[in-house]
Design a protein around this motif. Structure first.
Motif, PDB file in Angstrom:
ATOM      1  N   SER A  16       0.833  -1.202   0.000  1.00 21.78           N
ATOM      2  CA  SER A  16       0.000   0.000   0.000  1.00 21.78           C
ATOM      3  C   SER A  16       0.871   1.255   0.000  1.00 21.78           C
ATOM      4  N   VAL A  17       2.041   1.177   0.623  1.00 24.73           N
ATOM      5  CA  VAL A  17       2.998   2.295   0.526  1.00 24.73           C
ATOM      6  C   VAL A  17       3.375   2.508  -0.948  1.00 24.73           C
ATOM      7  N   LEU A  18       3.699   1.419  -1.598  1.00 27.20           N
ATOM      8  CA  LEU A  18       4.142   1.534  -2.993  1.00 27.20           C
ATOM      9  C   LEU A  18       3.030   2.057  -3.892  1.00 27.20           C
ATOM     10  N   ALA A  68       2.763   5.688  -3.585  1.00 20.86           N
ATOM     11  CA  ALA A  68       3.883   6.407  -4.218  1.00 20.86           C
ATOM     12  C   ALA A  68       3.841   6.323  -5.730  1.00 20.86           C
ATOM     13  N   ASN A  69       3.029   5.432  -6.197  1.00 18.85           N
ATOM     14  CA  ASN A  69       3.024   5.112  -7.619  1.00 18.85           C
ATOM     15  C   ASN A  69       2.921   6.360  -8.500  1.00 18.85           C
ATOM     16  N   GLY A  70       3.774   6.424  -9.476  1.00 18.88           N
ATOM     17  CA  GLY A  70       3.723   7.576 -10.370  1.00 18.88           C
ATOM     18  C   GLY A  70       4.734   8.627  -9.981  1.00 18.88           C
ATOM     19  N   LYS A  71       4.875   8.840  -8.687  1.00 20.73           N
ATOM     20  CA  LYS A  71       5.833   9.853  -8.258  1.00 20.73           C
ATOM     21  C   LYS A  71       7.256   9.319  -8.211  1.00 20.73           C
ATOM     22  N   TRP A  72       7.371   8.077  -7.758  1.00 19.56           N
ATOM     23  CA  TRP A  72       8.711   7.512  -7.629  1.00 19.56           C
ATOM     24  C   TRP A  72       8.818   6.178  -8.361  1.00 19.56           C
ATOM     25  N   LYS A  73       9.953   5.979  -8.893  1.00 18.70           N
ATOM     26  CA  LYS A  73      10.198   4.669  -9.478  1.00 18.70           C
ATOM     27  C   LYS A  73      11.208   3.944  -8.602  1.00 18.70           C
ATOM     28  N   VAL A  74      10.999   2.679  -8.450  1.00 18.98           N
ATOM     29  CA  VAL A  74      11.945   1.951  -7.608  1.00 18.98           C
ATOM     30  C   VAL A  74      12.630   0.826  -8.385  1.00 18.98           C
ATOM     31  N   GLU A  75      13.039   1.168  -9.562  1.00 18.88           N
ATOM     32  CA  GLU A  75      13.753   0.155 -10.336  1.00 18.88           C
ATOM     33  C   GLU A  75      15.196   0.088  -9.866  1.00 18.88           C
ATOM     34  N   SER A  76      15.790  -1.041 -10.131  1.00 22.20           N
ATOM     35  CA  SER A  76      17.147  -1.223  -9.636  1.00 22.20           C
ATOM     36  C   SER A  76      18.137  -0.309 -10.359  1.00 22.20           C
ATOM     37  N   ARG A 120       9.342   8.502   8.046  1.00 21.43           N
ATOM     38  CA  ARG A 120       8.397   8.859   7.017  1.00 21.43           C
ATOM     39  C   ARG A 120       8.949   8.403   5.667  1.00 21.43           C
ATOM     40  N   ILE A 121       8.164   7.647   4.953  1.00 23.40           N
ATOM     41  CA  ILE A 121       8.643   7.169   3.652  1.00 23.40           C
ATOM     42  C   ILE A 121       8.288   8.178   2.561  1.00 23.40           C
ATOM     43  N   LEU A 122       7.051   8.667   2.631  1.00 25.61           N
ATOM     44  CA  LEU A 122       6.595   9.610   1.604  1.00 25.61           C
ATOM     45  C   LEU A 122       6.341  10.981   2.227  1.00 25.61           C
ATOM     46  N   PRO A 123       7.235  11.923   2.048  1.00 26.40           N
ATOM     47  CA  PRO A 123       6.993  13.255   2.605  1.00 26.40           C
ATOM     48  C   PRO A 123       5.869  13.935   1.825  1.00 26.40           C
ATOM     49  N   SER A 124       5.196  14.866   2.471  1.00 28.40           N
ATOM     50  CA  SER A 124       4.102  15.535   1.764  1.00 28.40           C
ATOM     51  C   SER A 124       4.665  16.394   0.634  1.00 28.40           C
ATOM     52  N   GLN A 125       5.888  16.799   0.806  1.00 28.16           N
ATOM     53  CA  GLN A 125       6.505  17.634  -0.223  1.00 28.16           C
ATOM     54  C   GLN A 125       7.979  17.310  -0.346  1.00 28.16           C
ATOM     55  N   ILE A 126       8.461  17.319  -1.563  1.00 29.71           N
ATOM     56  CA  ILE A 126       9.895  17.120  -1.765  1.00 29.71           C
ATOM     57  C   ILE A 126      10.550  18.494  -1.777  1.00 29.71           C
ATOM     58  N   ASN A 158      14.153  19.114  -1.412  1.00 27.65           N
ATOM     59  CA  ASN A 158      15.468  19.203  -2.052  1.00 27.65           C
ATOM     60  C   ASN A 158      15.907  17.837  -2.565  1.00 27.65           C
ATOM     61  N   HIS A 159      17.070  17.817  -3.167  1.00 25.98           N
ATOM     62  CA  HIS A 159      17.599  16.589  -3.743  1.00 25.98           C
ATOM     63  C   HIS A 159      17.729  15.501  -2.682  1.00 25.98           C
ATOM     64  N   LYS A 160      18.159  15.896  -1.525  1.00 24.88           N
ATOM     65  CA  LYS A 160      18.385  14.897  -0.483  1.00 24.88           C
ATOM     66  C   LYS A 160      17.068  14.235  -0.061  1.00 24.88           C
ATOM     67  N   SER A 161      16.051  15.033   0.115  1.00 25.45           N
ATOM     68  CA  SER A 161      14.795  14.424   0.562  1.00 25.45           C
ATOM     69  C   SER A 161      14.207  13.536  -0.543  1.00 25.45           C
ATOM     70  N   GLN A 162      14.491  13.919  -1.764  1.00 27.54           N
ATOM     71  CA  GLN A 162      14.029  13.078  -2.882  1.00 27.54           C
ATOM     72  C   GLN A 162      14.720  11.711  -2.839  1.00 27.54           C
ATOM     73  N   ILE A 163      16.022  11.761  -2.681  1.00 25.40           N
ATOM     74  CA  ILE A 163      16.771  10.500  -2.674  1.00 25.40           C
ATOM     75  C   ILE A 163      16.406   9.651  -1.463  1.00 25.40           C
ATOM     76  N   THR A 164      16.223  10.293  -0.339  1.00 27.18           N
ATOM     77  CA  THR A 164      15.823   9.551   0.856  1.00 27.18           C
ATOM     78  C   THR A 164      14.526   8.797   0.606  1.00 27.18           C
ATOM     79  N   SER A 165      13.554   9.473   0.022  1.00 24.84           N
ATOM     80  CA  SER A 165      12.278   8.812  -0.250  1.00 24.84           C
ATOM     81  C   SER A 165      12.437   7.672  -1.232  1.00 24.84           C
ATOM     82  N   GLU A 166      13.234   7.920  -2.245  1.00 28.65           N
ATOM     83  CA  GLU A 166      13.427   6.861  -3.230  1.00 28.65           C
ATOM     84  C   GLU A 166      14.069   5.644  -2.598  1.00 28.65           C
ATOM     85  N   PHE A 167      15.040   5.914  -1.764  1.00 31.54           N
ATOM     86  CA  PHE A 167      15.704   4.810  -1.093  1.00 31.54           C
ATOM     87  C   PHE A 167      14.727   4.055  -0.191  1.00 31.54           C
TER      88      PHE A 167
END
Ligand code: ARG
Length: 577
Positions: A457-459, A462-470, A533-539, A541-550
């Motif tokens: 359900s987390v994924l 997030a669908n559409g906003k983040w991709k979690v491909e290897s 928090r896995i999905l912040p309400s807002q991204i 900066n770059h760091k918060s983006q990468i954190t969420s993706e990770f």
């Protein structure tokens, strides 16, 4: 990972059989070896000194340096290993890349395993007594297949033996139309016969005569027998459907009927059997004798199992034959294995009896008894009912259509039973306990299924906003100086061990190791989930983006690993619950 460290230790110590533990306490690293403690005496050194010497050598090992970031001597002389951040991240990429295949290997390439499991008896309903064999046997089947072995599952149905004489006699005595028979009636026939025979022991002669007829190929007797087998098989199929079990072969004991004379002859020729009071028996140095032929010339369960070993060895050329059968048959299998060894049939085949313990019920708590024994179907129905209640209460399932709700209840109910069985070591007796089976915050299938649903359900969110491909993970994380927090690290370090646990399970015939592992992984993930928090309400900066993706990648990998693990245990994962 483990194998690489093991071979590095082997190289630097000259020891072939090196063991590596996964420490309970994470402060002790990802792996730990007691090799220095084991070798110290022989090499006349103090364990800690020897450990330091070994570590010096290991630190020069280039292959090892690629995956390990720290090697340390601890306590009386343990050597602890820490995997590097890159290694751990690589494994995360691997999970995402391999998906359903994560954890599989070709360890068993060109090796064959026969698994004898389930094996209920014809003309009886499917009782709880055959549940563990069915569930553990299927899990072993799945594990070995996943490791690249060629696996043959064989349902060794109890469809032959003197008890059929009893049945045939009773059918004749009570003048029953075979067309009207069903499994309940068949079961009653046994009971009736036994009652009557108590007053009239002569009836046993009649039963014996009927079995003799059957063995001699009498057409009438054969016809009734066949019908009985068909009725029973249909009944078993229903249970297997419910359990999601499919067994490759079911030769059954009757298949060996025409192969037994040759076996008996071979034993006689090799001087292994001898006459005793009109019967033919086999004696051993350290076991009680086994009955090869009864005094009325009937063959026995033992004779048929001998024929079965020989057939399997010749036909499948297996490396291992695993018998998933209750521990009450320990002596029987000792006798069979010993005989097969003496006969010289086991040149390249290992025989293993995975002897499971009993299922017990808390006194008075079992309301689903029909007659004497507990029926598996009643247990499964009850379990699905309980699952349905839970699902009705849970909010996640709101909006599930009725039909899907039943499907989920079935998945959860059946999963709970299977997991409860599998999470105990096969050899221990288990006490049936509905509460434990459905405990939502404990070592149960519903907990693992729920955690899996959570990851999905987390994924979805997030669908559409983040991709979690290897691939993405690859490009982003390697250039980024990424610091994992404690909870993330715990999940990552747990993921690494999945493939190793699968090998351990197969090697020790112990699916419970996988249960323990999955429970640990789910707990670590839930701790992480509750604190971060896995999905912040807002991204921002770059760091918060990468954190969420990770974190999404971590979530996806956890979901995948839970799913793969549960699937190996024969447990499905519902979309919602
Ligand atoms: N039908 C037997 C029973 O219920 C189990 C058969 C196990 N397999 C074997 N090869 N003996 O006791």
């Amino acid at each position: 990972m483990k194998n690489k460290i093991v071979s590095a230790i082997s190289k630097s110590t000259g020891v072939k059989d090196v063991r590596l533990e996964i420490p309970e306490v994470r402060e002790h690293g990802d792996y730990s070896s007691n090799i220095a403690l084991v070798l110290a005496k022989k090499r006349k050194k103090r364990p800690r000194d020897l450990a330091n010497e070994i570590v010096k050598k290991l630190e020069k090992d280039r292959e090892l340096a690629k995956i390990v970031s720290k090697i340390e001597v601890a306590g009386p002389g343990f050597i602890n290993f820490w995997l590097s951040k890159e290694t751990i991240l690589d494994e995360l990429r691997k999970v995402l890349k391999l998906g359903e295949k994560y954890g599989s290997s070709n360890l068993g390439k060109r090796k064959t395993v026969v698994i004898d499991y389930s094996s209920p008896n014809i003309a009886k309903r499917f009782g709880i007594g055959h549940m563990r064999s069915t569930i553990i046997g299927q899990a072993l089947y799945n594990l070995y297949s996943f490791l690249g072995y060629k696996v043959i599952g064989d349902n060794h149905l109890g469809d032959w033996g003197t008890q059929f004489g009893t049945l045939l006699a009773q059918i004749r005595i009570s003048n029953i139309e075979i067309r009207n028979l069903n499994i309940e009636k068949l079961e009653k026939l046994y009971v009736e016969f036994n009652k009557k025979a108590k007053d009239n022991p002569k009836l046993w002669d009649e039963a014996r005569a009927w079995f003799k007829k059957l063995e001699d190929g009498d057409k009438g007797a054969r016809k009734i027998w066949k019908q009985i087998v068909e009725i029973s098989k249909k009944e078993f199929e229903r249970i297997y459907d419910l359990l999601g079990i499919k067994i490759d072969k079911s030769f059954g004991e009757s298949f060996y009927e025409d192969k037994m004379k040759a076996i008996v002859d071979e034993l006689c020729q090799k001087g292994l059997s001898k006459k005793s009071k009109g019967a033919e028996i086999v004696e051993f140095d350290d076991l009680p004798p086994a009955m090869l032929i009864k005094s009325d010339y009937a063959t026995t369960y033992y004779t048929r199992d001998l024929a079965t070993v020989k057939f399997r060895v010749e036909k499948f050329k297996p490396d291992i034959i695993i018998y998933e059968v209750g521990s009450e048959q320990k002596l029987h299998f000792k006798q069979v294995f010993a005989t097969a060894g003496l006969m010289g049939w086991l040149k390249t085949t290992k025989l293993v009896h995975v002897a499971h313990g009993l299922i017990r019920f808390k006194e008075g708590k079992m309301s689903t008894r029909r007659g004497q024994s507990v029926m598996l179907e009643d247990i499964l129905d009850e379990s699905i009912k309980r699952a349905k209640k839970i699902i009705e209460k849970s909010e996640m399932s709101r909006g599930l259509p009725k039909k899907e709700k039943y499907a989920v209840a079935k998945t959860v109910g059946i999963g709970a039973i299977k997991y409860f069985d599998l999470s105990h070591h096969y050899s221990s007796d288990i006490i049936f306990d509905w509460e434990k089976m459905f405990v939502l915050e404990g070592n149960s299938a519903p907990y693992l299924q729920y955690t899996h649903v959570r990851t999905q359900s987390v994924l979805r969110k997030a669908n559409g906003k983040w991709k979690v491909e290897s691939g993405k993970l690859n490009s982003q994380f390697s250039n980024f100086n990424f610091q994992f927090n404690k909870e993330e690290l715990a999940v990552l370090r747990s993921l690494v061990h999945f493939p190793e646990v699968i090998e351990d399970c197969a090697r020790a015939y112990s699916p419970n190791l996988l249960c323990n592992y999955l429970f640990g992984l789910a707990q670590k993930y839930n701790t992480f989930y509750n604190q971060h928090r896995i999905l912040p309400s807002q991204i921002t900066n770059h760091k918060s983006q990468i954190t969420s993706e990770f974190r999404l990648a971590l979530t996806s990998a956890t979901g995948q690993t839970l799913k793969n693990g549960l699937r190996l245990l024969g447990i499905e994962t519902p979309r919602k619950m």
